[in-house]
Design a protein around this motif. Structure first.
Motif, PDB file in Angstrom:
ATOM      1  N   SER A 151       0.806  -1.222   0.000  1.00  0.00           N
ATOM      2  CA  SER A 151       0.000   0.000   0.000  1.00  0.00           C
ATOM      3  C   SER A 151       0.836   1.268   0.000  1.00  0.00           C
ATOM      4  N   ASP A 152       2.159   1.135   0.065  1.00  0.00           N
ATOM      5  CA  ASP A 152       3.026   2.309   0.145  1.00  0.00           C
ATOM      6  C   ASP A 152       4.172   2.186  -0.851  1.00  0.00           C
ATOM      7  N   PHE A 153       4.135   3.032  -1.892  1.00  0.00           N
ATOM      8  CA  PHE A 153       5.186   3.012  -2.903  1.00  0.00           C
ATOM      9  C   PHE A 153       5.999   4.302  -2.871  1.00  0.00           C
ATOM     10  N   SER A 154       5.954   5.007  -1.743  1.00  0.00           N
ATOM     11  CA  SER A 154       6.653   6.292  -1.645  1.00  0.00           C
ATOM     12  C   SER A 154       8.160   6.144  -1.806  1.00  0.00           C
ATOM     13  N   SER A 155       8.693   4.983  -1.455  1.00  0.00           N
ATOM     14  CA  SER A 155      10.140   4.777  -1.573  1.00  0.00           C
ATOM     15  C   SER A 155      10.511   3.931  -2.795  1.00  0.00           C
ATOM     16  N   ALA A 156       9.569   3.707  -3.692  1.00  0.00           N
ATOM     17  CA  ALA A 156       9.862   2.913  -4.893  1.00  0.00           C
ATOM     18  C   ALA A 156      10.925   3.604  -5.739  1.00  0.00           C
ATOM     19  N   THR A 157      11.801   2.834  -6.331  1.00  0.00           N
ATOM     20  CA  THR A 157      12.889   3.370  -7.143  1.00  0.00           C
ATOM     21  C   THR A 157      12.390   3.746  -8.533  1.00  0.00           C
ATOM     22  N   SER A 158      12.862   4.877  -9.045  1.00  0.00           N
ATOM     23  CA  SER A 158      12.455   5.350 -10.370  1.00  0.00           C
ATOM     24  C   SER A 158      13.385   4.831 -11.456  1.00  0.00           C
ATOM     25  N   THR A 159      12.863   4.766 -12.651  1.00  0.00           N
ATOM     26  CA  THR A 159      13.639   4.448 -13.851  1.00  0.00           C
ATOM     27  C   THR A 159      13.618   5.669 -14.757  1.00  0.00           C
ATOM     28  N   GLN A 160      14.790   6.125 -15.191  1.00  0.00           N
ATOM     29  CA  GLN A 160      14.855   7.320 -16.033  1.00  0.00           C
ATOM     30  C   GLN A 160      14.945   6.940 -17.507  1.00  0.00           C
ATOM     31  N   LEU A 161      14.168   7.651 -18.332  1.00  0.00           N
ATOM     32  CA  LEU A 161      14.217   7.495 -19.775  1.00  0.00           C
ATOM     33  C   LEU A 161      14.756   8.776 -20.394  1.00  0.00           C
ATOM     34  N   ALA A 162      15.664   8.638 -21.342  1.00  0.00           N
ATOM     35  CA  ALA A 162      16.151   9.806 -22.075  1.00  0.00           C
ATOM     36  C   ALA A 162      15.044  10.373 -22.959  1.00  0.00           C
ATOM     37  N   ASN A 163      15.275  11.568 -23.499  1.00  0.00           N
ATOM     38  CA  ASN A 163      14.297  12.104 -24.444  1.00  0.00           C
ATOM     39  C   ASN A 163      14.385  11.339 -25.755  1.00  0.00           C
ATOM     40  N   LYS A 164      13.563  11.703 -26.723  1.00  0.00           N
ATOM     41  CA  LYS A 164      13.476  10.922 -27.959  1.00  0.00           C
ATOM     42  C   LYS A 164      14.777  10.913 -28.747  1.00  0.00           C
ATOM     43  N   ASN A 165      15.678  11.854 -28.416  1.00  0.00           N
ATOM     44  CA  ASN A 165      16.974  11.931 -29.102  1.00  0.00           C
ATOM     45  C   ASN A 165      18.093  11.265 -28.307  1.00  0.00           C
ATOM     46  N   GLY A 166      17.731  10.531 -27.242  1.00  0.00           N
ATOM     47  CA  GLY A 166      18.741   9.837 -26.446  1.00  0.00           C
ATOM     48  C   GLY A 166      19.502  10.729 -25.500  1.00  0.00           C
ATOM     49  N   MET A 167      18.941  11.908 -25.165  1.00  0.00           N
ATOM     50  CA  MET A 167      19.613  12.868 -24.297  1.00  0.00           C
ATOM     51  C   MET A 167      18.970  12.893 -22.917  1.00  0.00           C
ATOM     52  N   LEU A 168      19.820  13.006 -21.871  1.00  0.00           N
ATOM     53  CA  LEU A 168      19.341  13.096 -20.497  1.00  0.00           C
ATOM     54  C   LEU A 168      19.282  14.538 -20.006  1.00  0.00           C
ATOM     55  N   ALA A 170      20.190  19.015 -21.472  1.00  0.00           N
ATOM     56  CA  ALA A 170      20.599  19.892 -22.567  1.00  0.00           C
ATOM     57  C   ALA A 170      22.103  19.846 -22.788  1.00  0.00           C
ATOM     58  N   LYS A 171      22.849  19.471 -21.742  1.00  0.00           N
ATOM     59  CA  LYS A 171      24.313  19.414 -21.845  1.00  0.00           C
ATOM     60  C   LYS A 171      24.810  18.069 -22.378  1.00  0.00           C
ATOM     61  N   ASP A 172      23.912  17.138 -22.542  1.00  0.00           N
ATOM     62  CA  ASP A 172      24.276  15.803 -23.024  1.00  0.00           C
ATOM     63  C   ASP A 172      24.313  15.808 -24.550  1.00  0.00           C
ATOM     64  N   THR A 173      25.509  15.796 -25.109  1.00  0.00           N
ATOM     65  CA  THR A 173      25.653  15.834 -26.569  1.00  0.00           C
ATOM     66  C   THR A 173      25.863  14.455 -27.170  1.00  0.00           C
ATOM     67  N   SER A 174      25.985  13.430 -26.331  1.00  0.00           N
ATOM     68  CA  SER A 174      26.261  12.088 -26.854  1.00  0.00           C
ATOM     69  C   SER A 174      25.025  11.455 -27.481  1.00  0.00           C
ATOM     70  N   GLY A 175      23.864  11.714 -26.892  1.00  0.00           N
ATOM     71  CA  GLY A 175      22.644  11.073 -27.386  1.00  0.00           C
ATOM     72  C   GLY A 175      22.714   9.565 -27.267  1.00  0.00           C
ATOM     73  N   ALA A 176      23.448   9.077 -26.252  1.00  0.00           N
ATOM     74  CA  ALA A 176      23.745   7.648 -26.158  1.00  0.00           C
ATOM     75  C   ALA A 176      22.785   6.885 -25.266  1.00  0.00           C
ATOM     76  N   TYR A 177      21.864   7.566 -24.610  1.00  0.00           N
ATOM     77  CA  TYR A 177      21.012   6.903 -23.626  1.00  0.00           C
ATOM     78  C   TYR A 177      19.678   6.485 -24.241  1.00  0.00           C
ATOM     79  N   SER A 178      19.033   5.539 -23.593  1.00  0.00           N
ATOM     80  CA  SER A 178      17.822   4.957 -24.164  1.00  0.00           C
ATOM     81  C   SER A 178      16.574   5.707 -23.711  1.00  0.00           C
ATOM     82  N   ASN A 179      15.645   5.890 -24.650  1.00  0.00           N
ATOM     83  CA  ASN A 179      14.354   6.504 -24.329  1.00  0.00           C
ATOM     84  C   ASN A 179      13.277   5.451 -24.117  1.00  0.00           C
TER      85      ASN A 179
END
Length: 214
Positions: A151-168, A170-179
């Protein structure tokens, strides 16, 4: 087997998720004094802003940035010959110009089927790893333990997705991450079942903005 449905989420909390993301607002301030009693204010409108464009003039933190596609009809199961709960693999894809993070927000039963036979049930999220991404994440969130729903997911861990261009950011120029990410369910039952039961649930996923400026 249930048919898998795919929905595109543009804002708010829909089906199994809730969401939000980010944008940029420029502010210029001018002081008027010495008897001046009026000032000109520039008004620039944008109609039909595109939330897949990272520099679209949508305010930071606005839900209008949200553009996520995910499978919203999912199943888990086991057979009478074993105690392991398994499921197909499902998908989540971020189509937005901004990165987002998500986690389980709630898990609720929609019927009164007894759950005592479920020892454990988990939702597992895996961000796909690209050739140059060495920080792919695997997150498992417990949904049911010993027949009781979490009943409590307040401490659940998040998963981050990059934007559609693979960026995490504005300073990320690699575009290497997954969306995109995949998810499935696993767990166990207390004993091998001799009769079929069909409990029904709703899992809500909460999407939140990532800081685009970092």
């Amino acid at each position: 087997m249930n048919k898998i449905l795919r929905n595109t989420i543009v804002s708010g909390v829909v089906a199994i998720l809730g969401v939000s993301t980010v944008g940029t607002t420029v502010v210029n301030a001018t002081t008027i004094s010495d008897g001046t009693n009026n000032a000109d204010v520039t008004v620039n409108g944008t109609l039909g802003a595109d939330n897949t464009d990272p520099v679209a003039p949508i305010p930071e933190g606005s839900d209008k940035w949200i553009n996520v596609t995910l499978d919203t009809a999912t199943i888990f199961y086991n057979t009478q010959t074993d105690k392991n709960i398994v499921s197909p693999t499902y998908n989540i894809t971020n189509n937005s110009g901004r990165p987002v993070s998500f986690k389980v927000n709630s898990f609720k039963q929609n019927d009164s089927v007894p759950l005592s036979s479920i020892s454990s049930l988990n939702a597992n999220f895996t961000r796909k790893v690209t050739a140059t991404d060495t920080s792919g994440s695997n997150v498992s969130t417990n949904l049911i333990t010993g027949g009781s729903i979490n009943s409590d997911f307040s401490s659940a861990t998040s998963t981050q997705l990059a934007n559609k261009n693979g960026m995490l950011s504005a300073k990320d120029t690699s575009g290497a991450y997954s969306n995109s990410a995949t998810f499935n369910y696993n767990g166990t039952v207390t004993d091998k079942l001799t009769a079929t039961i069909n409990p029904k649930f709703t899992m809500n996923l909460l999407f939140t903005p990532s800081d685009w400026t970092k």
